[in-house]
Design a protein around this motif. Structure first.
Motif, short mmCIF file in Angstrom:
data_model
loop_
_atom_site.label_atom_id
_atom_site.label_comp_id
_atom_site.label_asym_id
_atom_site.label_seq_id
_atom_site.Cartn_x
_atom_site.Cartn_y
_atom_site.Cartn_z
N CYS A 1 1.72 -4.83 -2.54
CA CYS A 1 0.59 -4.06 -3.13
C CYS A 1 1.17 -2.72 -3.26
O CYS A 1 0.86 -1.85 -4.15
N THR A 2 2.03 -2.29 -2.25
CA THR A 2 2.51 -0.67 -2.50
C THR A 2 3.84 -0.83 -3.46
O THR A 2 4.21 0.45 -3.61
N GLY A 3 4.40 -1.78 -3.83
CA GLY A 3 5.31 -2.09 -5.02
C GLY A 3 6.48 -0.85 -4.63
O GLY A 3 6.89 -0.61 -5.75
N GLY A 4 6.95 -0.92 -3.58
CA GLY A 4 8.35 -0.02 -3.51
C GLY A 4 7.98 1.13 -2.68
O GLY A 4 8.92 2.11 -2.66
N TYR A 5 6.77 1.70 -2.78
CA TYR A 5 6.21 2.89 -2.11
C TYR A 5 6.82 3.31 -0.65
O TYR A 5 7.30 4.19 -0.56
N ILE A 6 6.64 2.11 -0.13
CA ILE A 6 7.05 2.40 1.45
C ILE A 6 8.59 2.54 1.56
O ILE A 6 9.07 3.42 2.30
N SER A 7 9.31 1.78 0.90
CA SER A 7 10.49 2.14 0.60
C SER A 7 11.17 3.28 0.46
O SER A 7 11.95 3.87 0.81
N HIS A 8 10.55 3.69 -0.82
CA HIS A 8 10.67 5.09 -1.44
C HIS A 8 10.33 5.97 -0.24
O HIS A 8 11.33 7.04 -0.04
#
Lengths: 415, 415
Positions: free
Chosen positions: A280-287
């Motif tokens: 659900c975070t769709g890459g936001y944590i990685s970003h």
């Protein structure tokens, strides 16, 4: 020393862009002991700009202006400044050379509108714009300093760092401001305030405490004002340590850094690696992790597994698990985090799966339902959260929850 | 109808937080025909707040205030408002019930500082805060409307949408503002301005054109002011179509939407799917896509392959390729994008690999060197970019370049 920031441009006033320049400038200036008294955003309108300049000069010694320096007709800052100072515009050779240099670099024909960008008020000192065609301008007028810069962030930032701040430091005998920030998570503002009320009451007049809450986190900031950096620091750190001691279960970092940066620093120091499995975070944590220089020492990478198929192929989540329990479940997040550990060969992993919304909710699993997991080879922590109905907030809160859970696991495993 | 936004809080003035509230509020109010005359950020200081209120009332009819309503000692907005209006604070039953409801919901003990949050100036009408303990406040005073709201974004947003805007619409006979925005990429502001100079010169007095540049993109915004929505719209769209016709090679969308949303809309309409393979952007491209509701129709997911190992295991990049040409190379980005297409089974894929900085550059491949690829089953576009030295800018520019390249490929393949 007091300063005011004036941002010029209708795009801020109609909400088309967020004014990130002012916060950046304020932070840099504060660090040098220049306090920002006010930030004012005004429109591309002659009378309004003239009034804002006069008001700012009545309040402060340094007036920093951004925006309205583009080559187009809606950009009127320059001619309005000339009017304010009662001078004309003249073509500046140095500014023209810079415009020509930039057009040559990008191999573009120089247009008449671009030549006009090299015109400046006669009373200004040009601030070279390494990254763009609009010159910055420095004015000394009636005992005040006026600095006009482009609104394009990287053009303004370069000018501030390389030209404006060094020059201000050379001219003014600046006071000292010492800030100490403590990052906490997992406790509310009122709880913290109640816990440290007596420490807050005992603060001397020259130290202020501020509570800065943000989804799931509260930063406590002590600010001391004076002349002697060392004594300010000693005094402030003493109060900071009392606060940290009192609420230490909630303290993530003793610095003004984001939660993920605190984790990256800690893991880098311990030579630990991290990977992620995000639904659900769709890459936001990685970003959030990779926006920090040096993150590659710790962060190996991760999967953004939005679809069922990618949860299976990238993370080894079993097809039966997905169909039996659903993508948003204890079982799925467990297989995701353990799949990340295994496939990406990291020491630690975090995984999240949830319904960010606004669609996709069911009576059983309403929008805002999120499962978060953090794991290492020995232990897996898993928790369900029920956030709200707003997609971006749910993404943000999920990321903070994941970092907080990872922080907990790191503390349990290492300390 | 004119309004001013006053944000109260030292955290903005020392640059610790970016004021995103004002842009959001401005956008909403503008949409309803309320123009924001000025946005002022002032400190948690009694005199300064009093002065800002008086100045705003001299300029506008509606004064919206955010911030400074927390339970802690640095929050002085409420008592300063009471002083401004010359009234006392009283405990408000409705506000107290709300505080009690929220503490019950989160199962927390109610502290004295929280009870104090239910105190409001006697002349105010309480605006219920569904999402927090600080009540909003509406004041009618000397022919002006003052509205005070918390600074926590989701508390303020709920109040604005559910209470404040409906009430303002009920009270005022609002004029109409019609905005039309055209999103362009790949051409600079001066080029566009020169191309459409004659159209701009022919605009009637009630239509304004603004150029809004942002790394690699320029939005052209026409704004028309009047009373009759339909005639404003017809007139504005007519000029918009002339502009679009003139610079159509650069037009990405005829709406005020981000570039990735324009792509998602187009791909959703054509039933196409997308996956990503990100190295230097570290999840940012996925995040931009997945922040939009409904993105899961198009976006399947992707790999954040920071390490060599993950480029191999997730994307099938060959070990020889990495060692022979390096991770930042034509060959690697080609294998990444083709690996994403194959492994993630999407119709289209984008891949990026580069040196975001500040470290990691070499004489051959300086910081800012980025390879970007977009591919479908029939065609792969690959291009090298040389951006600057700033990490976050390089990440942002790489994302825009990737979306622009994908847009080009979609146009070539479908139109």
């Amino acid at each position: 020393m007091l300063a005011e920031i004036i941002t010029i441009g209708d795009e801020i006033l109609i909400g088309q862009i967020v004014d990130t320049n002012s916060a950046w400038m304020a932070e840099k200036l504060n660090h040098e002991g220049i306090k920002i008294k006010q930030i004012s955003s005004v429109s591309d309108n002659r009378e309004h700009i003239l009034k804002a300049l006069a008001e700012a000069a009545g309040r402060t010694d340094i007036i920093l202006i951004t925006g309205g320096l583009g080559p187009t007709k809606d950009d009127i800052t320059k001619k309005t400044l000339a009017e304010y100072f009662g001078v004309d515009l003249v073509l500046n050779d140095e500014a023209l050379e810079n415009v020509e240099r930039i057009f040559k670099k990008y191999n573009r024909p120089l247009l008449e509108t671009n030549r006009k960008q090299a015109e400046v008020p006669t009373n200004c000192e040009v601030i070279l714009n390494e990254n763009g065609t609009a010159p910055g301008m420095w004015f000394n007028h009636a005992g005040k300093v006026y600095i006009s810069m482009p609104g394009v962030p990287f053009e303004m930032k370069y000018m501030m760092e390389e030209r404006v701040i060094p020059k201000l430091k050379g001219i003014f005998n600046l006071p000292v401001i010492y800030h100490k920030t403590i990052l906490t998570a997992g406790e509310g503002e009122s709880f913290l305030a109640e816990k440290i009320a007596d420490i807050e009451d005992s603060l001397p007049d020259d130290i202020k405490l501020a509570y800065l809450p943000k989804l799931g986190q509260v930063r406590l900031r002590l600010s001391a004002y004076g002349n002697d950096e060392i004594s300010l620091k000693v005094k402030t750190e003493e109060y900071a340590q009392k606060i940290i001691e009192r609420v230490k279960h909630a303290v993530i970092a003793e610095d003004d850094i984001p939660i993920e940066k605190a984790i990256l620093n800690f893991m880098a120091e311990k030579n630990l690696t991290l990977s992620t499995a995000e639904s659900c975070t769709g890459g936001y944590i990685s970003h959030l992790l990779t926006q920090h220089a040096g993150s590659s020492e710790v962060f190996l990478g991760g999967a953004v597994s939005y679809s069922y198929e990618l949860k299976e192929s990238m993370l080894g989540v079993k097809n039966e698990t997905l169909w039996q329990y659903g993508a948003v479940s204890y079982e799925t997040v467990k297989e995701m985090v353990e799949g990340a550990l295994l496939n990406f060969k990291s020491d630690y992993a975090i995984a999240v799966t949830g319904i960010a919304g606004p669609g996709g909710g069911t009576p059983d699993k309403p929008v805002g339902t999120v499962w978060v997991a953090a794991a290492n080879a020995n232990k897996t922590l898993i928790k369900k959260f029920t956030f709200g109905s707003k997609r971006l907030q749910n993404i943000e809160r999920t990321a903070v929850a994941a970092f907080f859970m990872l922080n907990t696991l790191l503390n349990e495993s290492i300390n």
